[in-house]
Design a protein around this motif. Structure first.
Motif, PDB file in Angstrom:
ATOM      1  N   SER A   1     -48.700 -13.675  12.270  1.00 27.73           N
ATOM      2  CA  SER A   1     -50.167 -13.594  12.171  1.00 27.73           C
ATOM      3  C   SER A   1     -50.832 -13.932  13.506  1.00 27.73           C
TER       4      SER A   1
ATOM      5  N   ALA B   1     -44.089 -15.348   8.560  1.00 28.55           N
ATOM      6  CA  ALA B   1     -45.402 -14.744   8.262  1.00 28.55           C
ATOM      7  C   ALA B   1     -46.481 -15.381   9.140  1.00 28.55           C
ATOM      8  N   LEU B   2     -46.379 -16.696   9.308  1.00 26.14           N
ATOM      9  CA  LEU B   2     -47.372 -17.387  10.137  1.00 26.14           C
ATOM     10  C   LEU B   2     -47.225 -16.995  11.607  1.00 26.14           C
ATOM     11  N   LEU B   3     -45.992 -16.898  12.068  1.00 28.42           N
ATOM     12  CA  LEU B   3     -45.771 -16.518  13.473  1.00 28.42           C
ATOM     13  C   LEU B   3     -46.311 -15.108  13.739  1.00 28.42           C
TER      14      LEU B   3
END
Lengths: 289, 311
Positions: free
Chosen positions: A123, A119-121
């Motif tokens: 974003s 999810a962070l990647l």
């Protein structure tokens, strides 16, 4: 917007290449931390040491020196011995090296897809395919370094020992790397779909075996009774990567320096890899995380 | 054109399908939400309300089934839209093989920060979150609170104009929470829009200016927290409210709570209540009653989510 912010924004856009570099570097760091990097290079070093040891055995060393001091006929024997050694090593590396590299690389795609990491990647301001391609290239580079190290070292050792420098042996590097790249497309696809490293290895290993079976098509054309089964066999042969064919071409080239058809196994395997990798990128682009 | 909102969603929806039967499971339903630039906004809702799915749609980790989400006027599916955003996910899993400094360097590179800038920003941010001495230690040695602060540094490192934090203090002890709040307080006046997804009402009430409540995937309430919790404020019961009046009231910061078939419009002051009444009447709306009210955000939350259950 302030001028400082504008400067940062323009700087951000300039460093798109840095994004790719960061992804590749991250793959190296993860491979190192998981001991995969050291495992591959450790095994390669072990092989090199075993090879050095074998060459030090009196029987082998003696045989080489006897062949070397005899006349032209004996010199030809040395050459045949060296070429046979090369082709044996090339095939060994092609089969076991590729399998080992697949095993080592299989976890590097699913690890990126772990909840809380992906999810962070995603974003970040990057196209989804870049994320997977960065990982893919990182994997290929790790294996390329390993093959360069292993094949290069063995080539130098044999060259120093026999004073015969056969550059054809070095073809094993691009050939093995190419087939690894094709099979890594399958690993990537299975990794993206199932997030399972074990399944990736299983399916890729099965593909290597299936490809070798399909390559026996001349024999099968005679053995198969119906037209449609022969057509099916042919179709599957052309669809699947040419793991066996490329091995044969590589071995024949190293051993006999024959002018063989490299193009067919290369382009058909590359086409297979491209289609599978495109499928992986498409599915990854459409998935929710 | 300069965008008006940091976040804007229009009828945003997400439907999941069960694997075998293909049964529809709506996670987010027709959410239209506008977050003005520079405000601190809290998204509240009970567990399973669809908050995280909503946030993930803002950042394109989840594809919407319907509607659109945009950041600073740009569709969030466009990678460039996410460039001005910093994000701290819930239950994050940072690569444990990286050190604190290495992790910040990696994520800032992905955000497109040039290497020279990264060399300057990494120690700066580690200092800001109190982890300078830990910069060369691998993340696997970090405590939960340290990981949250490091995550916050990661979200801030490229000087985002929008900070999206998903449960930023979840699992963090009171001291750690205080540190995180202090860092976020430091952003006041910087023009950074802060969007916090949390189930901690007190935290949102203390920090945010605006709030919205999601329940069962639907937006059941939104507005200025001062209006929502107005002590000595006013509650206007409206049985009919035309669309343009609804939009005008929302723009004016009114908190609007659906109650059964009607709506309740919250006003902070008597003057604001009169303004709202004028807006409703001028648009042809029908007011049923008006009464003084006083609530905490928790009261508002309970009322809003209970209203959803009753409906």
């Amino acid at each position: 917007m302030s001028s400082a912010q504008a400067n940062v924004d323009s700087g951000l856009r300039r460093s798109a290449a840095g994004v790719f570099g960061a992804l590749i570097a991250d793959t190296f760091q993860e491979a190192r931390a998981r001991w995969l990097f050291w495992g591959l290079f450790g095994l390669s070093t072990l092989l090199i040491l075993i090879f050095l040891f074998v060459l030090k055995i009196d029987l082998v060393a003696g045989a080489i020196s006897i062949m070397g001091i005899e006349g032209t006929t004996r010199a030809l024997d040395v050459r045949a011995f060296v070429l046979r050694s090369y082709s044996f090593i090339a095939i060994f590396l092609y089969i076991w090296g590729t399998l080992l590299a697949i095993f080592a690389s299989s976890g590097l795609i699913p690890s990126v897809l772990e909840p809380g990491r992906i999810a962070l990647l995603l974003s970040k301001p990057l196209n989804r395919p870049v994320l997977i391609l960065g990982r893919y290239l990182g994997n290929v580079l790790i294996v390329a370094l390993n093959h360069l190290y292993l094949v290069g070292a063995i080539w130098i050792i044999i060259g120093l020992k026999t004073h015969m420098w056969e550059p054809r042996f070095l073809l094993a590097i691009p050939a093995c790397l190419f087939m690894f790249g094709v099979l890594l497309c399958v690993v990537t696809f299975i990794g993206v779909v199932s997030e399972s490293a074990a399944l990736s290895v299983m399916i890729t290993a099965a593909l290597m075996v299936i490809s070798a079976i399909l390559a026996q098509r001349k024999l099968m054309m005679r053995a198969l009774s119906s037209e449609w089964t022969r057509d099916l066999w042919q179709a599957l042969y052309w669809i699947f990567p040419k793991f066996y064919d490329l091995a044969t071409v590589m071995m024949q080239t190293v051993l006999f320096n024959r002018d063989l058809d490299w193009a067919t196994p290369l382009w058909t395997s590359a086409a297979f890899g491209l289609v599978v990798l495109s499928g992986a990128l498409y599915i990854f682009s459409k998935r929710d995380f | 054109m300069t965008p008006e909102y940091a976040i804007e969603t229009v009828q945003l929806g997400k439907v999941y399908y069960s694997r075998f039967r293909g049964r529809k499971i709506p996670a987010v339903n027709d959410v239209t939400l506008r977050v003005p630039i520079g405000v601190k906004f809290g998204l509240l809702g009970p567990n399973g309300a669809g908050k995280t799915t909503f946030v993930k749609m803002l950042l394109s980790a989840v594809h919407p089934s319907s509607g659109t989400a945009s950041l600073f006027g740009r569709n969030s599916q466009d990678p460039e839209a996410r460039r001005p955003a910093g994000y701290l996910p819930e239950n994050h899993r940072f690569p444990t093989y990286l050190t604190g400094a290495g992790m910040l360097d990696f994520y800032s590179a992905l955000s497109g920060l040039p290497s020279g800038e990264r060399r300057r920003r990494v120690p700066e941010l580690l200092e800001l979150v109190g982890l300078r001495d830990w910069s060369d230690v691998r993340i696997k040695k970090y405590s939960k609170g340290m990981l949250q602060r490091l995550g916050l540094a990661q979200a801030l490192i490229h000087r985002p104009r929008l900070l999206i934090l998903d449960e930023p203090t979840d699992g963090v002890d009171p001291v750690g929470r205080r540190q995180i709040r202090d860092i976020l307080d430091g952003l006041t006046g910087s023009g950074v829009t802060v969007f916090i997804n949390s189930h901690l009402l007190g935290e949102v009430e203390a920090f945010c200016e605006y709030a919205a409540i999601l329940d069962k995937g639907r937006l059941v309430l939104e507005g200025k927290i001062s209006s929502l919790t107005a002590g000595g404020g006013y509650r206007i019961a409206v049985s009919y409210l035309p669309e343009q009046a609804l939009a005008a009231l929302r723009k004016a910061g009114a908190a609007i709570i659906p109650t059964g078939g009607a709506l309740q419009v919250q006003a902070a002051t008597c003057e604001q209540a009169n303004e709202f009444i004028d807006t409703i009447r001028n648009a042809g709306g029908l007011i049923e009653s008006m009464q003084a009210s006083s609530s905490s955000l928790e009261d508002v939350f309970i009322r809003a989510t209970q209203a959803g259950k009753a409906a």
